[in-house]
Write an enzyme that holds these catalytic residues in place. Structure first.
Site, PDB file in Angstrom:
ATOM      1  N   GLY A 168       0.668  -1.211  -0.011  1.00 11.46           N
ATOM      2  CA  GLY A 168       0.101  -0.047  -0.088  1.00 11.46           C
ATOM      3  C   GLY A 168       0.928   1.199  -0.026  1.00 11.46           C
ATOM      4  N   GLY A 171      -0.575   9.204   1.556  1.00 11.91           N
ATOM      5  CA  GLY A 171       0.311  10.555   1.852  1.00 11.91           C
ATOM      6  C   GLY A 171       1.215  10.382   2.612  1.00 11.91           C
ATOM      7  N   ASP A 285      -8.730  10.084  11.366  1.00 16.99           N
ATOM      8  CA  ASP A 285      -8.843   9.770   9.990  1.00 16.99           C
ATOM      9  C   ASP A 285      -9.515   8.618   9.554  1.00 16.99           C
ATOM     10  OD1 ASP A 285      -8.087  10.267   7.440  1.00 16.99           O
ATOM     11  OD2 ASP A 285      -5.952   9.212   7.681  1.00 16.99           O
TER      12      ASP A 285
END
Length: 435
Positions: A168, A171, A285
């Site tokens: 993966g 950011g 988040d």
């Protein structure tokens, strides 16, 4: 380091707004703006927003009618430096960047309080650069743009682990599947690459915050193994979850998921949130990509990952400004108060975000009536001004009681949402007939 916005002209001349941490600042006629100008018809309700990560500052016009001006030029977006002037109508704000040391009795004699420009070298390739620091002797960790991109695609090996493959990217860095050389266990290794030069103090603070969050132990939170630094990058090692994130799982289901499976994923995530919130932790988040699902429904297990990581990454200055790109990304999952109070996020923001996540998994669409390719300006205005689209208008097979529980979590006002993650979980299970 500190960024100040000094009102140098207009009805509120003399006011000053100062920031020494990552934060946002909204200007407009609306009462929820930080700098509210209710009687100036030049300004739109939500006129523009600044993101400040000292010493950086960035301004974005929010599709205002009359425009946002910097140094006399109309702008959609702009990086700001000390001395820049932001104007709208009669009101003018001047940007001031300072060390922030002058109020703390700093004994080192300096002719001014402006940041120092110091020389640094990329920790990976050694290329020299100049960066702003609070004083000339500051120690800064720095990775150049080229190395940062290369390390995201091809992360360096971490001592003590065999690297198997990249699984993966995001950011903050990359996630790799690894194997412990000590005991052979499979692990996930997240490498975190600072977007800007960071001080030793900020890096130590970030490491401390990772360590505090690592104390969370719950069946629905991914287990912590260890963390550290290696060649300028921070790494975090966690248990490897042999499954996929909820976003990928939805794609495997054709884009959206049956409500029963969504209820299973969301109630388990709410159990994790209820546990963490009671201990004073906020995730900040939550999105499909941060919920890992192991096993097959109805015996699948959902596990929340990256607890508090985004918050720490931003607040310690490692992210720089984040509202620069044209893609809104997870800003679309933020409630109004999180956009407005970037550094002071409370549990109700997680409840809103889990509602956004559930909505997306159920409908393959966003709860607000915005394009999937909407930019940040459109997204921010929608967060404050647009109502949600009812779930049943998108998918009529979801039970009305289940839809109502999720929609309650998406109220724009905090006091209209579920009071706790535990209360939402109980309501969701009852609505689905599982309680």
């Amino acid at each position: 380091m500190r960024v100040s916005l000094n009102v140098v002209a207009g009805p509120q001349i003399g006011r000053t707004f100062s920031f020494d941490q990552h934060d946002t600042f909204m200007i407009g006629r609306s009462e929820d703006s930080h700098f509210c100008l209710p009687h100036d018809r030049f300004f739109s309700r939500h006129h523009c927003i600044l993101e400040i990560a000292p010493p950086q500052a960035f301004i974005r016009d929010l599709g205002s009618t009359n425009g946002t001006y910097v140094n006399g030029m109309r702008v959609d977006t702009a990086y700001l430096v000390s001395g820049d002037r932001i104007q709208g109508g009669e009101t003018v704000l001047e940007v001031e960047v300072s060390t922030g040391l002058e109020e703390h009795g700093d004994s080192v004699a300096r002719p001014a309080t402006q940041p120092s420009l110091i020389s640094v070298k990329c920790l990976n390739c050694g290329v020299p650069a100049s960066v702003e620091a609070s004083h000339p002797e500051a120690k800064m960790s720095y990775l150049c743009d080229d190395c940062r991109e290369k390390l995201k695609e091809n992360p360096q090996p971490i001592p003590g682990y065999q690297m198997i493959r990249v699984i993966g990217q995001g950011g903050m860095g990359s996630v790799m599947l690894g194997r412990s050389e000590k005991d052979g266990r499979a692990v996930a290794i997240k490498t975190l690459l600072p977007e800007v030069a960071v001080s030793e103090q900020s890096l130590k603070r970030f490491m401390r915050e990772i360590e505090v969050a690592a104390s969370l132990s719950h069946p629905n939170i991914v287990g912590y193994v260890e963390h550290g630094t290696h060649n300028g990058m921070v790494y975090l090692v966690t248990d490897f979850i042999a499954g996929m994130d909820a976003s990928r799982l939805a794609k495997h289901r054709g884009g959206r998921m049956d409500y029963r499976e969504v209820v299973s994923i969301i109630e388990q995530t709410l159990a994790a949130l209820d546990y963490a919130h009671k201990l004073g932790f906020v995730h900040r988040d939550i999105k499909e990509q941060n919920i890992l699902v192991e096993g097959e429904y109805p015996r699948s297990a959902a596990k929340l990952t990256d607890f508090g990581l985004s918050k720490s990454f931003k607040e310690t200055g490692m992210s720089g400004v984040t509202m620069v790109g044209d893609v809104a990304g997870t800003i679309a999952y933020m409630p109004p108060e999180q956009v407005r109070e970037f550094k002071d996020v409370q549990p109700p923001s997680d409840i809103y975000a889990i509602g956004m996540t559930a909505y997306s998994l159920l409908t393959a669409a966003h709860a607000l009536d915005i394009s999937p390719k909407a930019g940040i300006a459109e997204t921010v205005k929608a967060i404050f001004e647009k109502p949600i689209v009812p779930i049943l208008s998108r998918v009529n097979t979801v039970p009305a009681n289940v839809a109502a529980v999720i929609e309650t979590s998406l109220a724009k006002h905090v006091d209209q949402r579920w009071r706790t993650a535990g209360a939402m979980r109980e309501a969701l299970l009852a609505a689905a007939g599982q309680n």
